[in-house]
Design a protein around this motif. Structure first.
Motif, PDB file in Angstrom:
ATOM      1  N   PRO B  15       0.817  -1.232   0.000  1.00 28.78           N
ATOM      2  CA  PRO B  15       0.000   0.000   0.000  1.00 28.78           C
ATOM      3  C   PRO B  15       0.847   1.278   0.000  1.00 28.78           C
ATOM      4  CG  PRO B  15      -0.830  -1.566   1.625  1.00 28.78           C
ATOM      5  CD  PRO B  15       0.453  -2.141   1.098  1.00 28.78           C
ATOM      6  N   LEU B  16       2.074   1.191   0.521  1.00 27.73           N
ATOM      7  CA  LEU B  16       2.971   2.352   0.555  1.00 27.73           C
ATOM      8  C   LEU B  16       3.227   2.909  -0.853  1.00 27.73           C
ATOM      9  CD1 LEU B  16       4.849   3.978   2.510  1.00 27.73           C
ATOM     10  CD2 LEU B  16       6.646   2.342   1.963  1.00 27.73           C
ATOM     11  N   PHE B  17       3.087   2.051  -1.858  1.00 30.41           N
ATOM     12  CA  PHE B  17       3.412   2.470  -3.233  1.00 30.41           C
ATOM     13  C   PHE B  17       2.165   2.579  -4.117  1.00 30.41           C
ATOM     14  CE2 PHE B  17       7.308   0.060  -1.812  1.00 30.41           C
ATOM     15  CZ  PHE B  17       7.997   1.215  -1.463  1.00 30.41           C
ATOM     16  N   PRO B  22       4.788   2.093 -13.088  1.00 35.18           N
ATOM     17  CA  PRO B  22       5.958   1.184 -13.125  1.00 35.18           C
ATOM     18  C   PRO B  22       7.273   1.959 -13.172  1.00 35.18           C
ATOM     19  CG  PRO B  22       4.237   0.342 -14.543  1.00 35.18           C
ATOM     20  CD  PRO B  22       3.763   1.684 -14.070  1.00 35.18           C
ATOM     21  N   ASP B  23       7.319   3.055 -13.933  1.00 33.24           N
ATOM     22  CA  ASP B  23       8.561   3.853 -13.989  1.00 33.24           C
ATOM     23  C   ASP B  23       8.882   4.467 -12.627  1.00 33.24           C
ATOM     24  OD1 ASP B  23       9.142   3.301 -16.579  1.00 33.24           O
ATOM     25  OD2 ASP B  23       8.283   5.161 -17.395  1.00 33.24           O
ATOM     26  N   GLU B  24       7.845   4.968 -11.944  1.00 31.18           N
ATOM     27  CA  GLU B  24       8.068   5.560 -10.620  1.00 31.18           C
ATOM     28  C   GLU B  24       8.506   4.489  -9.609  1.00 31.18           C
ATOM     29  OE1 GLU B  24       4.974   9.347 -10.973  1.00 31.18           O
ATOM     30  OE2 GLU B  24       4.222   7.407 -10.296  1.00 31.18           O
ATOM     31  N   LEU B  25       7.930   3.289  -9.745  1.00 29.49           N
ATOM     32  CA  LEU B  25       8.337   2.189  -8.856  1.00 29.49           C
ATOM     33  C   LEU B  25       9.796   1.824  -9.082  1.00 29.49           C
ATOM     34  CD1 LEU B  25       5.130  -0.041  -9.039  1.00 29.49           C
ATOM     35  CD2 LEU B  25       5.957   1.216  -7.054  1.00 29.49           C
ATOM     36  N   ARG B  26      10.230   1.900 -10.338  1.00 30.82           N
ATOM     37  CA  ARG B  26      11.641   1.611 -10.636  1.00 30.82           C
ATOM     38  C   ARG B  26      12.555   2.658  -9.978  1.00 30.82           C
ATOM     39  NH1 ARG B  26      10.153  -1.574 -15.064  1.00 30.82           N
ATOM     40  NH2 ARG B  26       9.117   0.119 -16.123  1.00 30.82           N
ATOM     41  N   ILE B  27      12.105   3.912  -9.981  1.00 24.83           N
ATOM     42  CA  ILE B  27      12.894   4.973  -9.331  1.00 24.83           C
ATOM     43  C   ILE B  27      13.020   4.694  -7.830  1.00 24.83           C
ATOM     44  CG2 ILE B  27      12.843   7.436  -8.674  1.00 24.83           C
ATOM     45  CD1 ILE B  27      11.581   7.975 -11.449  1.00 24.83           C
ATOM     46  N   ILE B  28      11.902   4.308  -7.220  1.00 29.81           N
ATOM     47  CA  ILE B  28      11.921   3.992  -5.778  1.00 29.81           C
ATOM     48  C   ILE B  28      12.792   2.763  -5.517  1.00 29.81           C
ATOM     49  CG2 ILE B  28      10.505   3.222  -3.824  1.00 29.81           C
ATOM     50  CD1 ILE B  28      10.117   6.175  -4.440  1.00 29.81           C
ATOM     51  N   ALA B  29      12.702   1.776  -6.422  1.00 30.85           N
ATOM     52  CA  ALA B  29      13.503   0.545  -6.240  1.00 30.85           C
ATOM     53  C   ALA B  29      14.990   0.864  -6.197  1.00 30.85           C
ATOM     54  CB  ALA B  29      13.189  -0.450  -7.350  1.00 30.85           C
ATOM     55  N   GLY B  30      15.385   1.966  -6.846  1.00 34.11           N
ATOM     56  CA  GLY B  30      16.785   2.390  -6.828  1.00 34.11           C
ATOM     57  C   GLY B  30      17.248   2.836  -5.440  1.00 34.11           C
ATOM     58  N   CYS B  31      16.307   3.050  -4.547  1.00 31.44           N
ATOM     59  CA  CYS B  31      16.634   3.444  -3.160  1.00 31.44           C
ATOM     60  C   CYS B  31      16.531   2.248  -2.219  1.00 31.44           C
ATOM     61  CB  CYS B  31      15.654   4.498  -2.649  1.00 31.44           C
ATOM     62  SG  CYS B  31      15.582   5.978  -3.609  1.00 31.44           S
ATOM     63  N   MET B  32      16.341   1.052  -2.789  1.00 36.02           N
ATOM     64  CA  MET B  32      16.036  -0.091  -1.924  1.00 36.02           C
ATOM     65  C   MET B  32      17.079  -1.197  -2.011  1.00 36.02           C
ATOM     66  SD  MET B  32      11.907  -0.294  -2.376  1.00 36.02           S
ATOM     67  CE  MET B  32      11.602  -1.105  -0.823  1.00 36.02           C
TER      68      MET B  32
END
Lengths: 150, 192
Positions: B15-17, B22-32
């Motif tokens: 739910p946090l995301f 999908p592109d924005e999720l990829r950007i966030i994944a770069g912080c994970m």
């Protein structure tokens, strides 16, 4: 709402005139006389208000039907930020103070529009709202935690 | 900790995301980063530790413990799909609870420092996450305030008043204590 009106608000400091012009088009001016109702507890929230002048008094039901004052907000303050985020019902009532109040209103749908458009004001407002919400939650959780430990 | 990044599909289940493309999720994944706590009892963080980001439970579970002078209280157990420490992405404060693994557990760590850089660049992805956290906080705040008014302040005031009228001693508030513990479990999204 005019750009000059908005420029009075601390949260609008640092924005260029054309950015404030966008805000001036979506924010609404409300001039209220003393004790006039701004919102009632239990009503569906449509957005938040910034105090341009005067005072906003927040109350909750108290003893024997009387209203208990829980907060007062003066010029520059933001009122109703929870409702801006979740669009839920008001948890308290808001009235204009004894000298009346002049407010700038921001509707939830308008906020949503500028937020999704990547407007820097929407992000700055969200930063301010987020910090305030987290502080409030931490204080409230601390009270419950204290009761759980007793 | 490994640098293997989660995929957008894996992140979209949280739910946090909600609402991120999908592109924005990829950007966030770069912080994970993905990390594993190998067995039950491994401590993720202690009360008072500096908060450095949020942890998403991908597999396994976490136990949240409230440290007290006389007794430690298990506040909640978090399973897959839950998040702990997300408030630190908005405002840093020391961890208020101890978190440890209930079994072998896989976590996705959202690094606060890298997330802050996205926020400073005014990335829409970061602000959508902030807004989702705000939505969760609003719900918790409304529930907590209602609980405080109805179960702590209101009830305690009534008990004190009724005993004052009867001329008896106010009893120890055992019931509010149990209720406060149950409430905290729900607040942190777990099962007590």
């Amino acid at each position: 709402m005019t750009v000059e009106d908005l420029a009075r608000l601390p949260i609008c400091q640092g924005f260029a005139e054309d950015e404030l012009r966008v805000l001036a088009q979506i924010m609404t001016s409300h001039l209220l006389s003393a004790d006039q109702v701004i919102f009632k507890k239990g009503s569906r929230a449509k957005g938040c208000h910034f105090v341009l002048a005067g005072e906003v008094v927040i109350t909750v039901p108290g003893e024997a039907g009387a209203e208990r004052v829980v907060a007062r907000f003066g010029p520059g303050a933001l009122v109703g930020e929870v409702a801006l985020i979740d669009g839920g019902v008001r948890s308290a009532s808001g009235y204009a103070g004894p000298q009346g109040a002049w407010l700038a209103g921001l509707g939830r749908e308008d906020f949503e529009g500028i937020f999704l458009a990547g407007n820097p004001f929407a992000y700055k407002l969200l930063d301010a709202v987020a910090s305030r919400l987290v502080s409030k939650l931490r204080a409230a959780t601390a009270e419950v935690t204290s009761a759980a430990r007793r | 900790m490994t640098t293997e990044r989660p995929t957008p599909d894996q992140l979209s289940a949280f739910p946090l995301f909600r609402g991120l493309s999908p592109d924005e999720l990829r950007i966030i994944a770069g912080c994970m980063d993905r990390m594993r706590l190998p067995a039950a009892g491994y401590v993720l963080f202690e009360t008072g530790d500096e908060a450095n980001g949020a942890y998403l439970v991908a597999q396994g579970g976490l136990r949240l413990l409230l440290r007290s002078e006389d007794k430690d209280l298990v506040i909640a157990q978090l399973g897959p799909g839950t998040v702990v420490g997300e408030l630190s992405l908005i405002e840093n404060a020391p961890r208020s609870l101890r978190a440890s693994a209930t079994e072998s557990t896989v976590l996705l760590f959202l690094d606060g420092e890298r997330f802050e850089k996205l926020r400073a660049r005014q990335e829409a992805a970061a602000y959508k996450v902030i807004r989702n956290i705000c939505l969760t906080v609003c719900g918790r705040l409304r529930n907590t305030n209602t609980f405080i008014e109805s179960e702590l302040r209101g009830r305690r005031a009534m008990v004190v008043e009724s005993h004052a009228l009867a001329g008896t001693t106010t009893p120890t508030p055992e019931e509010p204590k149990a209720k406060a513990r149950g409430f905290l479990a729900r607040l942190f999204g777990g099962r007590s």
